[in-house]
Design a protein around this motif. Structure first.
Motif, PDB file in Angstrom:
ATOM      1  N   UNK A  65     -11.621  55.825  24.029  1.00  0.00           N
ATOM      2  CA  UNK A  65     -11.601  54.832  25.106  1.00  0.00           C
ATOM      3  C   UNK A  65     -10.295  54.067  25.247  1.00  0.00           C
ATOM      4  N   UNK A  66      -9.507  53.974  24.198  1.00  0.00           N
ATOM      5  CA  UNK A  66      -8.272  53.192  24.318  1.00  0.00           C
ATOM      6  C   UNK A  66      -7.066  54.053  24.662  1.00  0.00           C
ATOM      7  N   UNK A  67      -7.327  55.326  24.974  1.00  0.00           N
ATOM      8  CA  UNK A  67      -6.195  56.176  25.403  1.00  0.00           C
ATOM      9  C   UNK A  67      -5.798  55.795  26.820  1.00  0.00           C
ATOM     10  N   UNK A  76     -16.439  63.726  26.453  1.00  0.00           N
ATOM     11  CA  UNK A  76     -16.217  64.931  25.639  1.00  0.00           C
ATOM     12  C   UNK A  76     -16.069  64.641  24.148  1.00  0.00           C
ATOM     13  N   UNK A  77     -15.722  63.393  23.778  1.00  0.00           N
ATOM     14  CA  UNK A  77     -15.549  63.115  22.336  1.00  0.00           C
ATOM     15  C   UNK A  77     -16.917  63.134  21.657  1.00  0.00           C
ATOM     16  N   UNK A  78     -16.903  63.157  20.351  1.00  0.00           N
ATOM     17  CA  UNK A  78     -18.158  63.264  19.604  1.00  0.00           C
ATOM     18  C   UNK A  78     -19.081  62.072  19.889  1.00  0.00           C
ATOM     19  N   UNK A  79     -18.471  60.866  19.941  1.00  0.00           N
ATOM     20  CA  UNK A  79     -19.260  59.649  20.187  1.00  0.00           C
ATOM     21  C   UNK A  79     -19.976  59.722  21.527  1.00  0.00           C
ATOM     22  N   UNK A  80     -19.233  60.066  22.583  1.00  0.00           N
ATOM     23  CA  UNK A  80     -19.819  60.173  23.930  1.00  0.00           C
ATOM     24  C   UNK A  80     -20.941  61.200  23.947  1.00  0.00           C
TER      25      UNK A  80
END
Ligand SMILES: [Zn+2]
Length: 351
Positions: A65-67, A76-80
């Motif tokens: 999120x901070x990108x 797409x990230x694992x958390x999402x």
């Protein structure tokens, strides 16, 4: 909808169509670390309350999120993915479980569970479904937890009407409202999201228009009705309302209303839905008396609705609308079902 694979996760995120601005604002709050620890998400059934809540939970969980210049949640990230696929043990849903109210048992579970540290993420989200069905006793018990939860706990109270929540609860969480999507956006969205919708639009356009009207601006409902089994009872109910209005506005043979009346259910809960559907149909005709271009909530075929409207006077339609509302009220007060229907026909001067 199955939520496996990148494509499905992206589709789930795209379901925020009607609530994009709301989601974007909340995601900005997540980035600025300003998100309230509790949110009340209010809106009619099928207007995307769960989708908004899950998107916010995904934004909180998003490791990307901070990108700079990236979407939040990225999807797409694992958390999402864990959140959006419904696999995160730290996103916990609490609901009525088929009961009419949400009682103190559920609140007792919450009061204890909030103190268990998160399993996987650095926060826990409790999505409280049908929060407006919490009994007053349960709401008072919940208040203590809502006032001072552990720092890692977030609450999302989903409800159709925040007015049913105690003022003491409403004052501790901002009320956000989900908005229904337009019929055009709904058509476009479901055709892109589900191949069955695009096929239906091509092969049975009238049926597709029926489905869109029946979904009454709810994406969740429209997707659900693509399953013929889920749509069949709704279609039947709409057909009954159409037949009733057709006979009621045709005074050539009053006896023809009787077989229609006998098609209404003897079961109070089903009758309530049938009468609500009929009320929407009659309201459309009342609106059409004012203007041929009035927005319609029931009739998919405007020309047919105008024909029906032109057969009756405004007074007749108002009397019919009021007779249906009286019947809805009598049914909710446990009046005899048969008598309710006969009285409806008498009040509307159909017999
Ligand atoms: Zn992400």
């Amino acid at each position: 909808m199955s939520r496996n694979g990148d494509e499905d996760v992206r589709q789930y995120m795209s379901r925020i169509v009607g609530n994009r601005k709301l989601c974007e604002k909340l995601c900005r709050d997540v980035l600025a670390d300003k998100l309230s620890h509790a949110l009340i998400i209010e809106g009619a059934r099928g207007t995307g309350k769960h989708t908004v809540a899950l998107n916010i939970a995904a934004a909180l969980a998003c490791t990307e999120k901070h990108r700079p210049d990236g979407d939040v949640p990225c999807g797409v990230c694992r958390g999402c993915r864990k959140v959006l696929e419904g696999k995160s043990p730290d996103v916990i849903t609490v609901g009525c479980g088929g009961k009419a109210t949400l009682g103190v048992d559920a609140v007792r579970f919450l009061r204890e569970d909030v103190h268990t540290v998160p399993n996987d993420l650095d926060f826990k989200v409790y999505m409280i479904e049908d929060a407006d069905k919490m009994t007053i006793q349960a709401q008072n018990a919940f208040l203590l937890t809502l006032e001072e939860p552990p720092a890692f706990v977030r609450f999302m109270l989903l409800c159709e009407s925040a007015d049913l929540l105690l003022e003491t609860i409403r004052s501790r969480a901002p009320v956000l409202r989900t908005e229904p999507v337009s019929n055009e956006d709904l058509e476009k969205y479901i055709c892109e999201a589900d191949r069955r919708a695009a096929q239906m639009k091509l092969s049975s356009p009238a049926e597709f228009s029926e489905l869109i009207m029946a979904a009454s601006h709810g994406i969740g409902r429209a997707l659900e009705y693509l399953d013929p089994k889920a749509f069949a009872p709704v279609k039947e109910m709409r057909e009954l309302a159409r037949s009733f209005v057709n006979e009621a506005t045709d005074t050539s043979d009053p006896r023809r209303i009787f077989p229609i009346l006998s098609r209404f259910s003897q079961k109070r809960d089903i009758l309530a839905k049938q009468l609500a559907c009929l009320s929407t149909a009659v309201n459309d005709l009342i609106m059409l008396k004012k203007s041929d271009s009035a927005p319609l909530s029931f009739f998919a075929d405007r020309n047919r609705a105008i024909e029906l409207c032109d057969r009756s006077s405004s007074t007749f339609l108002y009397d019919l609308g009021s007779a249906v509302l009286t019947a809805i009220d009598s049914n909710s007060r446990n009046a005899n079902v048969r008598l309710t229907l006969i009285k409806l026909a008498c009040d509307a001067k159909l017999i």
